[in-house]
Structures are given as structure tokens and as C-alpha cells.
Design an enzyme around this catalytic site. Structure first.
Site, PDB file in Angstrom:
ATOM      1  N   ASP A  60       3.173   7.944  12.214  1.00 48.98           N
ATOM      2  CA  ASP A  60       1.925   8.186  11.471  1.00 48.98           C
ATOM      3  C   ASP A  60       0.990   7.072  11.913  1.00 48.98           C
ATOM      4  OD1 ASP A  60      -0.145   8.139   9.647  1.00 48.98           O
ATOM      5  OD2 ASP A  60       1.141   8.164   7.859  1.00 48.98           O
ATOM      6  N   ASP A  85       0.767  13.972   7.907  1.00 46.61           N
ATOM      7  CA  ASP A  85       0.023  12.959   8.673  1.00 46.61           C
ATOM      8  C   ASP A  85       0.833  12.347   9.816  1.00 46.61           C
ATOM      9  OD1 ASP A  85       1.781  11.528   7.130  1.00 46.61           O
ATOM     10  OD2 ASP A  85       0.288  10.335   6.091  1.00 46.61           O
ATOM     11  N   ASP A  86       1.955  12.975  10.178  1.00 48.16           N
ATOM     12  CA  ASP A  86       2.816  12.430  11.237  1.00 48.16           C
ATOM     13  C   ASP A  86       2.769  13.279  12.500  1.00 48.16           C
ATOM     14  OD1 ASP A  86       4.728  10.272   9.776  1.00 48.16           O
ATOM     15  OD2 ASP A  86       4.133  11.880   8.413  1.00 48.16           O
ATOM     16  N   TYR A 110      -7.640   6.983   7.675  1.00 48.10           N
ATOM     17  CA  TYR A 110      -6.885   6.215   6.698  1.00 48.10           C
ATOM     18  C   TYR A 110      -5.503   5.841   7.272  1.00 48.10           C
ATOM     19  CZ  TYR A 110      -5.163   4.197   2.536  1.00 48.10           C
ATOM     20  OH  TYR A 110      -4.660   3.277   1.660  1.00 48.10           O
ATOM     21  N   GLN A 159      -0.584   2.863  10.869  1.00 48.94           N
ATOM     22  CA  GLN A 159       0.374   2.663   9.754  1.00 48.94           C
ATOM     23  C   GLN A 159       1.808   2.360  10.198  1.00 48.94           C
ATOM     24  OE1 GLN A 159       0.392   5.470   6.209  1.00 48.94           O
ATOM     25  NE2 GLN A 159       2.449   5.872   6.918  1.00 48.94           N
ATOM     26  N   LYS A 185       6.121  13.035   3.704  1.00 46.33           N
ATOM     27  CA  LYS A 185       6.175  12.581   2.313  1.00 46.33           C
ATOM     28  C   LYS A 185       7.610  12.515   1.797  1.00 46.33           C
ATOM     29  CE  LYS A 185       1.702  12.401   2.224  1.00 46.33           C
ATOM     30  NZ  LYS A 185       1.589  12.199   3.694  1.00 46.33           N
ATOM     31  N   TYR A 203       6.066  -1.981   1.343  1.00 48.84           N
ATOM     32  CA  TYR A 203       5.875  -0.537   1.475  1.00 48.84           C
ATOM     33  C   TYR A 203       4.733  -0.226   2.438  1.00 48.84           C
ATOM     34  CZ  TYR A 203       4.987   4.305   0.609  1.00 48.84           C
ATOM     35  OH  TYR A 203       4.805   5.648   0.795  1.00 48.84           O
ATOM     36  N   LYS A 249       6.440   6.182   3.716  1.00 48.46           N
ATOM     37  CA  LYS A 249       7.838   6.594   3.866  1.00 48.46           C
ATOM     38  C   LYS A 249       8.154   6.831   5.340  1.00 48.46           C
ATOM     39  CE  LYS A 249      10.067   7.088  -0.106  1.00 48.46           C
ATOM     40  NZ  LYS A 249      10.787   5.846  -0.275  1.00 48.46           N
ATOM     41  N   ASP A 250       9.443   6.821   5.676  1.00 51.04           N
ATOM     42  CA  ASP A 250       9.871   7.066   7.062  1.00 51.04           C
ATOM     43  C   ASP A 250       9.969   8.558   7.292  1.00 51.04           C
ATOM     44  OD1 ASP A 250      10.818   4.236   7.504  1.00 51.04           O
ATOM     45  OD2 ASP A 250      12.055   4.873   5.833  1.00 51.04           O
ATOM     46  N   ARG A 258       2.519   7.956  -3.043  1.00 54.74           N
ATOM     47  CA  ARG A 258       2.863   6.537  -2.861  1.00 54.74           C
ATOM     48  C   ARG A 258       4.335   6.334  -2.522  1.00 54.74           C
ATOM     49  NH1 ARG A 258      -1.466   3.304  -4.601  1.00 54.74           N
ATOM     50  NH2 ARG A 258      -3.050   4.559  -5.635  1.00 54.74           N
ATOM     51  N   TYR A 268       9.719  -2.684  -2.830  1.00 53.84           N
ATOM     52  CA  TYR A 268       8.845  -3.203  -1.784  1.00 53.84           C
ATOM     53  C   TYR A 268       7.375  -2.884  -2.068  1.00 53.84           C
ATOM     54  CZ  TYR A 268      13.119  -4.014   0.783  1.00 53.84           C
ATOM     55  OH  TYR A 268      14.346  -4.457   1.159  1.00 53.84           O
TER      56      TYR A 268
HETATM   57  P1  13P Z   1       2.883   8.823   4.248  1.00 53.95           P
HETATM   58  O1  13P Z   1       4.220   8.131   4.167  1.00 53.95           O
HETATM   59  O2  13P Z   1       2.984  10.229   4.694  1.00 53.95           O
HETATM   60  O3  13P Z   1       1.923   8.016   5.078  1.00 53.95           O
HETATM   61  O4  13P Z   1       2.297   8.909   2.766  1.00 53.95           O
HETATM   62  C1  13P Z   1       2.141   7.742   2.040  1.00 53.95           C
HETATM   63  C2  13P Z   1       1.643   7.902   0.671  1.00 53.95           C
HETATM   64  O5  13P Z   1       1.609   6.908  -0.039  1.00 53.95           O
HETATM   65  C3  13P Z   1       1.197   9.193   0.135  1.00 53.95           C
HETATM   66  O6  13P Z   1       0.713   9.079  -1.183  1.00 53.95           O
HETATM   67 MG    MG Z   2       3.592  10.994   6.547  1.00 56.78          MG
HETATM   68 MG    MG Z   3       0.212   8.180   6.082  1.00 59.34          MG
END
Ligand code: 13P
Ligand code: MG
Ligand code: MG
Ligand code: 13P
Length: 366
Positions: A11, A51-52, A89, A93, A131, A230, A233-234, A267, A348
Site C-alpha cells: 500500500d 488500497d493495496d 493518503y 505507507q 483491511k 501501527y 494492517k498487513d 484503523r 502498537y
Molecule cells: P490499510 O491497512 O488498508 O491501509 O487501512 C488502514 C486503516 O486504518 C483503515 O481505517
Molecule cells: Mg490496505
Molecule cells: Mg492504506
């Protein structure tokens, strides 16, 4: 022909929040891979889920090859500059280190690779999720490779009946790869005992016991263990070879009808059902639910066909509706109890600073 199927994903920024990469970001990645493919890759395809962005590649350089990893890292690095110029955004990342050091593992991007002797027919599935984290594949892989209620091939096929070898990683261990190898059917319950903790124990690979052939591979990185905080997520990827001496396509996708709860969503802090979606679907409610797309392909001498969209179709529409209901019901509970992840998974994030502040204000009554 012996070849390697590699997928490297990251991402590196998205439009409108954590929704999807911009067209320009996708074009930049595609252009970089295209320019560098001659002499390096047999073939490649670019996918995105939420978003990946994932680069799916075939080549003859083996797993963990630094040229392949560098090429993918450079594509994401170049696209990060574009993401920054567009004000996306979370630009960059998942790129946690500025300079490449031989392997993308531990640098942020997710990677799943398998080297094998290509069969005369080589059908395979590529899964990409957003997500959520790699633990989302624990349950569907477990059910496909151990449970005849989801996979009748386990008793129909003489090879599948002999069982599989699971390699499971303890991803909480950051000082090297801590793995255990267990075989079905005798270790069935030990495998279940580990896989229930899907934030700690993650299936890395599954091999056919009779032949030793690699069948499934999952990206197993833990971004927060690398970054110490944080960063998202992976969002994982998974490769599964199908048919003949492996489970068939239907047997691999049947557990996705459950809409099992996984970690992720808003999140990265919630429990969310995993919704199987068509390619091009974004997270759509409360930055969720966690979504997974799947592509079915074949290859010959490493040249891949066009893909079929595995989660298209009327049955999946019906399943999605039910999972959406489950999701909306869970969301009614907001932050409370099992709707959010436990402190161990949130440790984290910035909530810990807040809790530390509050802790100082507690008094112990005499
Ligand atoms: P991603 O891990 O897909 O970047 O999403 C992070 C996030 O906090 C969504 O609310
Ligand atoms: Mg993502
Ligand atoms: Mg993201
Ligand atoms: P076909 O008879 O269409 O080849 O399908 C066999 C199969 O195993 C489907 O699950």
C-alpha cells in the site's frame, strides 16, 4: 520447466482515505514492471484490492531473489513519489525503509512465492485481501485442506487422502522466522489449536504429503512488528495451485462462503467478517468489511492467461448480502467488547499512550 510464481504487494498511498490507489500510481507501477521485465520476468500482471497493489510475476530466478525483489521495491518506491505529488493518503505507507537491502521481507511489502516444476496444465488461484491481516487465510485454508465437509477431494483423491504438511509461523517472534511443521491427518487438532490465534500463528505454506509439492503460500509479514507502531494492517496475499493432485477450485473457495470474523477494518482495530468480492470493489462501510478478491489463471512456460474473477456470480452475490447483514449487526455494537480487537492487537496504536495517561490518574483505595 521449473519456475517461480511471485507476488509482492504494498500500500503506497490511496485516494479518499484508505480506499484505492490512483490511476497514476497504478500506471507508474505497471510502467516500471513493463520496462524491467525483459530478461527478468517471464510474465507479470498488476492487481489491486482496496488500497493495496500487487505485482504477480513468473520467472526462473527462484524465491527470495534480490533482483526480483528490488525491481518490485523500486516500482513501489517510484509510485510513492507519484502518490506524494498527488497528495494521496498514506503515501509510502508500507515502505518502511528508504534503501533496499536485498529482500523486501522486513521492509514493509508483503510477499508470497513458490518455486515448482510447471505441470502440463497449471491452474492456480491468486487471493488478495484488504483491511485485514494474513491470519484471515487460516480458517479457509484449514477447512480446504482438512475437512471433507468443504473438500470431498480429501476422500475421493488417493493423493489428497494421504494428507498435507502445514508450515505455521509464529509472527510475534521478530528475531528470525519461528516456524513449526505439522502433518495431517495426525496433527489435525494441534494445527487447529495454533490457527485459532490468527494474530500470532499464521499458515505460511502447505505441501502435498505424498509428493512434497508446494500447494499454497501466504504472505506472513507483520508490519507493526517491523515498524514498532501501527502503520496499517498487513493486507495479505495468498497463492494456491489447484486441480489434479491439489484441491480443485471449488474446494479452495468453498470456505469463503462463511464470512468468518477476522482482524482488521477501521484503523485495523476491529473484528470484521471477511467478504469475498469482485475485483475492483473497495471497502465500503466503516472502512470495511475486510474484503478478499480471487483470480483464477493458468500458465504455460510461465506465460499467464487472462484471469477469471472467482467471486463473481449469483451465489456470491447472495453470500455477500448475508455477510453484509452480519457486518451491520456487529457494527451496531460500535467499540464495545468483541466488536473491537483486544489490547494485545491494539498495543502498537496511539490508544496505549492515552491509557497510560489514564492509568496515572487511578487511585488505589485503602
Ligand atoms: P490499510 O491497512 O488498508 O491501509 O487501512 C488502514 C486503516 O486504518 C483503515 O481505517
Ligand atoms: Mg490496505
Ligand atoms: Mg492504506
Ligand atoms: P469437469 O468434469 O468439468 O472437468 O470438472 C471436474 C471437477 O473436478 C470439478 O470440481
Amino acid at each position: 520447466m521449473k519456475l517461480t510464481l511471485s507476488v509482492i504487494k504494498a500500500d503506497i498511498g490511496s485516494i479518499g482515505g484508505h480506499e484505492k490507489p490512483s490511476e497514476k500510481v497504478l500506471q507508474t507501477i505497471t510502467q516500471h514492471v513493463k520496462e524491467n521485465a525483459p530478461g527478468l520476468l517471464l510474465d507479470y500482471k498488476i492487481f489491486w484490492c482496496g488500497d493495496d497493489t500487487a505485482i504477480l510475476m513468473t520467472h526462473t530466478k527462484g524465491e527470495d531473489n534480490s533482483e526480483i525483489h528490488k525491481m518490485a521495491y523500486d516500482a513501489f518506491f517510484k509510485a510513492t513519489q507519484v502518490a506524494k505529488s498527488q497528495g494521496l493518503y498514506g503515501a509510502g505507507q508500507d515502505l518502511l525503509k528508504d534503501s533496499f537491502s536485498g529482500n523486501v521481507k522486513g521492509m514493509g511489502p508483503g510477499v508470497a512465492e513458490m518455486e515448482f516444476e510447471e505441470r502440463p496444465n497449471e491452474p492456480f488461484l491468486f487471493f488478495q485481501a484488504d483491511k485485514t491481516d494474513p491470519g484471515c487465510f487460516n480458517l479457509p485454508l484449514y477447512l480446504t485442506f482438512t475437512d471433507p465437509m468443504f473438500n470431498p477431494g480429501l476422500f475421493i483423491s488417493p493423493i489428497l487422502r494421504k494428507g498435507f504438511t502445514f508450515t505455521i509461523m509464529d509472527v510475534s517472534h521478530t528475531d528470525g522466522d519461528k516456524v513449526i511443521t505439522l502433518s495431517t491427518p495426525e496433527d489435525l487438532y494441534s494445527i487447529a489449536a495454533l490457527l485459532r490465534d490468527h494474530d500470532k500463528y499464521i499458515i505460511e505454506s502447505i505441501k502435498v504429503r505424498e509428493t512434497g509439492e508446494i500447494c499454497a503460500k501466504v504472505s506472513t509479514s507483520r508490519l507493526h512488528n517491523i515498524a514498532g507502531k501501527y502503520v496499517g494492517k498487513d493486507d495479505p496475499v495468498c497463492l494456491v495451485r489447484v486441480q489434479k493432485t491439489f484441491p480443485d477450485t471449488g474446494e479452495v473457495v468453498s470456505p469463503y462462503g462463511i464470512g468468518h470474523f477476522v482482524a482488521g477494518d477501521n484503523r485495523g482495530s476491529h473484528n470484521t467478517p471477511l467478504m469475498p468480492v469482485k475485483w475492483g470493489t473497495m471497502p465500503n462501510f466503516f472502512d470495511g468489511p475486510a474484503i478478499v478478491s480471487a483470480a483464477g489463471l493458468c500458465m504455460h512456460e510461465g506465460i499467464m492467461t487472462e484471469h477469471v474473477d472467482i467471486f463473481e456470480g449469483p451465489t456470491w452475490d447472495r453470500i455477500r448480502e448475508k455477510i453484509a447483514d452480519k457486518w451491520v449487526e456487529m457494527r451496531k455494537q460500535g467499540f464495545f467488547g468483541c466488536a473491537m480487537l483486544g489490547l494485545g492487537e491494539l498495543e502498537y496504536t496511539e490508544i496505549m499512550d492515552h491509557l497510560e495517561e489514564l492509568d496515572k490518574k487511578f487511585i488505589v483505595r485503602k
